[in-house]
Design an enzyme around this catalytic site. Structure first.
Site, PDB file in Angstrom:
ATOM      1  N   LYS A 113       0.836  -1.199   0.000  1.00 60.25           N
ATOM      2  CA  LYS A 113       0.000   0.000   0.000  1.00 60.25           C
ATOM      3  C   LYS A 113       0.875   1.254   0.000  1.00 60.25           C
ATOM      4  O   LYS A 113       1.917   1.297   0.659  1.00 60.25           O
ATOM      5  CB  LYS A 113      -0.904  -0.023   1.228  1.00 60.25           C
ATOM      6  CG  LYS A 113      -1.959   1.062   1.294  1.00 60.25           C
ATOM      7  CD  LYS A 113      -2.859   0.830   2.504  1.00 60.25           C
ATOM      8  CE  LYS A 113      -3.924   1.900   2.640  1.00 60.25           C
ATOM      9  NZ  LYS A 113      -4.821   1.650   3.799  1.00 60.25           N
ATOM     10  N   SER A 134      -9.471   2.474   2.749  1.00 56.05           N
ATOM     11  CA  SER A 134      -8.424   3.113   1.971  1.00 56.05           C
ATOM     12  C   SER A 134      -7.477   2.137   1.271  1.00 56.05           C
ATOM     13  O   SER A 134      -6.647   2.557   0.458  1.00 56.05           O
ATOM     14  CB  SER A 134      -7.591   4.031   2.890  1.00 56.05           C
ATOM     15  OG  SER A 134      -6.930   3.279   3.886  1.00 56.05           O
ATOM     16  N   SER A 174     -10.380   0.234   6.819  1.00 51.95           N
ATOM     17  CA  SER A 174      -9.670   0.423   5.552  1.00 51.95           C
ATOM     18  C   SER A 174      -9.207  -0.859   4.887  1.00 51.95           C
ATOM     19  O   SER A 174      -8.928  -0.871   3.687  1.00 51.95           O
ATOM     20  CB  SER A 174      -8.463   1.347   5.766  1.00 51.95           C
ATOM     21  OG  SER A 174      -8.889   2.667   5.944  1.00 51.95           O
TER      22      SER A 174
END
Length: 473
Positions: A78, A153, A177
């Site tokens: 990420k 996210s 997330s």
């Protein structure tokens, strides 16, 4: 070789460990798939081909036994996590050209275990919000309908897994997330207990709201990755030792829980779309038919919204206060709001929220002593259309802030219990729906043991990877 992207992570690791497949071949296969898929989804905006191939060549000079448990498998990271020598933007124009010199602890663990970092997955600015878009790389699309959001996210990671761009990917979770994009994309996302996975370096290494965790296409692949990620790192004061292969051993002994609780809305703390409730209830009925005792109940988590709002704002003030002072004009409005909320707090308000969280944790622990799992919908709606920054209203209820539509996830964050989202069905429009499974405190192995058996019962583990589907007409 053209279909390597369809294989499980476990199958890939086994082939690499047996010497049937070279790490460089796995890297090439992933890069080929990314080239095919990226124009449709925008999940992996940053690649590090040369770095990945150099790592693969180093691993190929070792015997398969020396390479570590991932054996040369490419993974995606990420874009909130530093990778040495690789552009890392945190989704922010402030850091548009940032190239860190050192890697985060998590990346060090993955690479030491024979994982090859192939690139960075898209995320909203600083991970703020549950919709993946930013001013650096743009919008990431849901592969089940590319006109819709993938959630966030960790949205880029979820999309990459669902489309076969990667076999494993890292995510992080503060208020859902990992779990929300897992639900929206039909994959598996795991929020571990604080300290299970070492994180850092962090400005506040003692915070327990945000954690790093694994994302995968099914529970057994996820257990493989969690075994790599988990363990003690002396630089993280909250981390603790992990038993060798304990999560893989747990899923190898998969069994359904004897007793679980299901709640469609955690006692009314949030509205939930009727079709989402229906899909989750149908999955729970299948578990009941398989012999699981199901109770419709939940712990009292009513103070979750106020508590999370305060503690999240305080964390933003701690981590991002200087950014507001120096780069206010480059921050998105939601981030500015969250930092300002935190800076306006006083010690009494923070103390009240900390005490409230302590009570929520005790209630959840007591409830889970009586039930092996708590099940809820992971997300309160199916994936919605692009152009919506966040869900503002549902069933006549207007959410007070941009993050409150994920209260069903962040309420669980406050309990510090491990939680996983697994696919449980599809809407009439063919969009995936996730089921959130909450386990007992620090019992990741027990949660995964049950999750693997529930996954087997529901029979959806083979639904991904898929080719991206165009928007429905």
């Amino acid at each position: 070789m053209q279909d390597l992207w369809r294989r499980s992570a476990r199958a890939m690791v086994a082939a690499l460990a047996r010497g049937e497949l070279r790490p460089s071949e796995a890297v090439d296969a992933a890069l080929d798939r990314i080239a095919q898929v990226e124009p449709k989804v925008n999940a992996v905006p940053t690649l590090c081909r040369e770095r990945a191939m150099a790592h693969a060549e180093r691993l190929e000079r070792l015997t398969p036994e020396q390479r570590g448990p991932l054996a040369g498998l490419p993974v995606l990271v990420k874009d909130l996590v530093d990778v040495a020598g690789v552009r890392t933007t945190y989704g922010s124009p402030i850091w548009r050209d940032h190239v860190p010199e050192t890697s985060d602890y998590l990346v060090e663990r993955i690479e030491a275990a024979g994982g090859i970092v192939l690139g960075k997955t898209n995320t909203p600015e600083f991970g703020a919000g549950a919709v993946t878009f930013n001013e650096v790389f743009g919008v990431t699309s849901n592969p089940w309908d590319t006109g819709r959001t993938c959630g966030g996210s960790s949205g880029g990671a979820a999309v990459a897994l669902a489309t076969g761009e990667a076999w494993l990917a890292t995510g992080s979770d503060l208020g859902g997330s990992l779990r929300t994009p897992a639900s929206f994309c039909g994959i598996v996302g795991f929020r571990p207990s604080p300290g299970r996975v070492p994180a850092g370096p962090q400005r506040d290494p003692f915070q327990t709201l945000s954690v790093e965790g694994p994302m995968a296409r099914d529970v057994r692949d996820l257990a493989l990755f969690l075994d790599v990620m988990a363990g003690h790192d002396p630089r993280d004061p909250l981390s603790w030792p992990s038993e060798l292969d304990q999560h893989r051993r747990a899923v190898a002994e998969a069994r359904l829980p004897a007793r679980l609780a299901f709640s469609a809305d955690l006692g009314g703390i949030t509205p939930v779309d009727e079709e989402v409730v229906s899909v989750c209830q149908a999955a729970v009925e299948r578990l009941r038919a398989a012999g699981v005792a199901v109770t419709l109940a939940q712990p009292d988590l009513a103070p979750a919204s106020d508590t999370f709002t305060v503690l999240r704002a305080a964390l933003y003030a701690t981590n991002s206060g200087p950014l507001l002072r120096d780069h206010r004009d480059q921050l998105k409005p939601e981030v500015v709001w969250n930092i300002e909320q935190g800076m306006a707090l006083d010690a009494d308000r923070i103390g009240q929220a900390q005490r409230a969280r302590g009570e929520l944790q005790r209630r959840a622990a007591a409830f889970l002593a009586e039930h092996e799992l708590l099940l809820t919908p992971t997300a309160i709606v199916p994936p919605f259309a692009h152009g919506i920054r966040y869900l503002a209203e549902l069933n006549g209820h207007r959410f007070p802030s941009y993050i409150d539509w994920v209260a069903i996830a962040y309420a669980v964050t406050l309990t510090a219990c491990p939680a996983i989202s697994i696919p449980c069905g599809f809407t009439r429009a063919g969009l995936p729906v996730g089921l959130q499974l909450v386990g007992r405190p620090r019992d990741e192995a027990g949660l995964l043991r049950h999750a693997a058996a529930i996954e087997d019962t529901l029979g959806l583990a083979g639904a991904v990877p898929i080719d991206p589907k165009p928007p429905a007409s």
